[in-house]
Design an enzyme around this catalytic site. Structure first.
Site, PDB file in Angstrom:
ATOM      1  N   CYS A  72      24.284 -29.237  57.339  1.00  0.00           N
ATOM      2  CA  CYS A  72      24.824 -28.229  58.258  1.00  0.00           C
ATOM      3  C   CYS A  72      24.350 -28.480  59.686  1.00  0.00           C
ATOM      4  O   CYS A  72      25.130 -28.378  60.646  1.00  0.00           O
ATOM      5  CB  CYS A  72      24.418 -26.834  57.802  1.00  0.00           C
ATOM      6  SG  CYS A  72      25.184 -26.296  56.262  1.00  0.00           S
ATOM      7  N   TYR A  73      23.077 -28.810  59.831  1.00  0.00           N
ATOM      8  CA  TYR A  73      22.503 -29.011  61.162  1.00  0.00           C
ATOM      9  C   TYR A  73      23.126 -30.213  61.861  1.00  0.00           C
ATOM     10  O   TYR A  73      23.637 -30.099  62.994  1.00  0.00           O
ATOM     11  CB  TYR A  73      20.991 -29.191  61.042  1.00  0.00           C
ATOM     12  CG  TYR A  73      20.306 -29.499  62.351  1.00  0.00           C
ATOM     13  CD1 TYR A  73      20.230 -28.550  63.354  1.00  0.00           C
ATOM     14  CD2 TYR A  73      19.734 -30.748  62.578  1.00  0.00           C
ATOM     15  CE1 TYR A  73      19.595 -28.824  64.557  1.00  0.00           C
ATOM     16  CE2 TYR A  73      19.098 -31.035  63.777  1.00  0.00           C
ATOM     17  CZ  TYR A  73      19.036 -30.066  64.758  1.00  0.00           C
ATOM     18  OH  TYR A  73      18.418 -30.357  65.944  1.00  0.00           O
ATOM     19  N   VAL A  74      23.093 -31.358  61.212  1.00  0.00           N
ATOM     20  CA  VAL A  74      23.640 -32.559  61.846  1.00  0.00           C
ATOM     21  C   VAL A  74      25.155 -32.437  61.997  1.00  0.00           C
ATOM     22  O   VAL A  74      25.736 -32.923  62.975  1.00  0.00           O
ATOM     23  CB  VAL A  74      23.256 -33.819  61.054  1.00  0.00           C
ATOM     24  CG1 VAL A  74      23.913 -35.057  61.644  1.00  0.00           C
ATOM     25  CG2 VAL A  74      21.737 -34.006  61.050  1.00  0.00           C
TER      26      VAL A  74
ATOM     27  N   SER B  94      26.739 -29.703  62.711  1.00  0.00           N
ATOM     28  CA  SER B  94      26.966 -28.892  63.909  1.00  0.00           C
ATOM     29  C   SER B  94      26.702 -29.694  65.182  1.00  0.00           C
ATOM     30  O   SER B  94      27.399 -29.528  66.191  1.00  0.00           O
ATOM     31  CB  SER B  94      26.078 -27.644  63.876  1.00  0.00           C
ATOM     32  OG  SER B  94      24.705 -27.969  64.008  1.00  0.00           O
ATOM     33  N   LYS B  95      25.719 -30.585  65.138  1.00  0.00           N
ATOM     34  CA  LYS B  95      25.423 -31.405  66.307  1.00  0.00           C
ATOM     35  C   LYS B  95      26.485 -32.493  66.490  1.00  0.00           C
ATOM     36  O   LYS B  95      26.739 -32.949  67.615  1.00  0.00           O
ATOM     37  CB  LYS B  95      24.036 -32.026  66.185  1.00  0.00           C
ATOM     38  CG  LYS B  95      22.896 -31.003  66.226  1.00  0.00           C
ATOM     39  CD  LYS B  95      22.860 -30.228  67.542  1.00  0.00           C
ATOM     40  CE  LYS B  95      21.622 -29.355  67.630  1.00  0.00           C
ATOM     41  NZ  LYS B  95      21.514 -28.687  68.950  1.00  0.00           N
TER      42      LYS B  95
END
Length: 266
Positions: free
Chosen positions: A172-174, A176-177
């Site tokens: 999810c984090y990467v 979003s980035k």
């Protein structure tokens, strides 16, 4: 061969190409972690820094520390998961401090959740702050920049995870980035005609309170390797932001700089 001698620089004075005097700079998430390093360095370069953060008490504290040190700083509360809050905060910045010349989309959340355990709710939560908020901040501040007609600088903070510095649980984090990377490219294209540049910084490992307190499974993966130059500090990331934000970078847009301690060569 001898080097040509130019006019000596005045001690303690920045060259004009790196001077941010009287430039208004908005730094999201500037009350903690990487954001504090960015806000401090831009303020030291002469910018009037506005710390935009959901934690107004912490933002006021950081702004007060900068002003007590002889620099210019203010703050505004913003809930980056709420569009109305972003619109109101940007309008307040313009009304109270003038049109920003620099926007740093720094704020982000980075909890871990394994892909196979992933939920749509976590995906949406992560993207709301890490991708949707920079889109809205860029839209609002760019509108003000264009109206002012002076150009501007937008710097987005992503992650070296886009280039392999990753551990399990960052889908999810990467993701979003990665959206932020796409936003940067599209924004750089659309805003170039207004003399507004858009660039991206990819931080490597930084021991921020947010990173240390991140929830989820134990970190396991390539990013656990110690980079050749060691772990980064907030001011290391700030240095790349400072270059992109400076007048010296007037012809630099749609570019990416990884500040990862040399991780990419391991």
């Amino acid at each position: 061969m001898t080097l040509q001698q130019g006019k000596p620089a005045v001690a303690g004075k920045l060259p004009s190409s790196f001077d941010l005097a009287d430039r208004v700079a908005v730094v999201t998430g500037g009350a903690s972690g990487i954001g504090t390093g960015i806000a401090a360095l831009l303020a030291e370069a002469g910018a009037r820094v506005v710390i935009a953060d959901h934690n107004l008490e912490a933002a006021r504290r950081e702004a007060a520390a900068l002003t007590q040190a002889g620099m210019q700083a203010g703050c505004v509360r913003v809930d980056l998961a709420d569009e109305a809050s972003i619109v109101d905060a940007c309008a307040q910045v313009v009304a109270d401090h003038g049109t920003p010349w620099i926007l740093v989309n720094n704020a982000g959340i980075q909890d871990r959740q394994l892909l196979l355990d992933g939920t749509a709710a976590e995906w949406d939560r992560m993207n709301a702050v890490n991708a949707r908020a920079p889109f809205l901040m860029t839209r609002e501040i760019a509108r003000a920049m264009i109206k002012a007609g002076q150009g501007g600088r937008i710097v987005n903070i992503a992650t070296a995870g886009l280039r392999g510095s990753i551990v399990k649980g960052l889908a999810c984090y990467v993701g979003s980035k990665g959206a932020l990377l796409g936003l940067s490219r599209a924004s750089a294209f659309e805003l170039a005609e207004h003399n507004i540049t858009v660039n991206l910084v990819l931080p490597g490992g930084v021991g921020t309170p947010g990173a240390i307190a991140a929830k989820g499974p134990p970190a396991d993966g390539p990013a656990r390797r110690r980079p050749p130059l060691g772990m980064c500090e907030p001011r290391d990331i700030a240095a790349a932001v400072y270059f992109f934000a400076s007048p010296a970078a007037r012809c630099v847009t749609n570019q990416i700089v990884a500040v990862d301690g040399g991780f990419s060569v391991t």
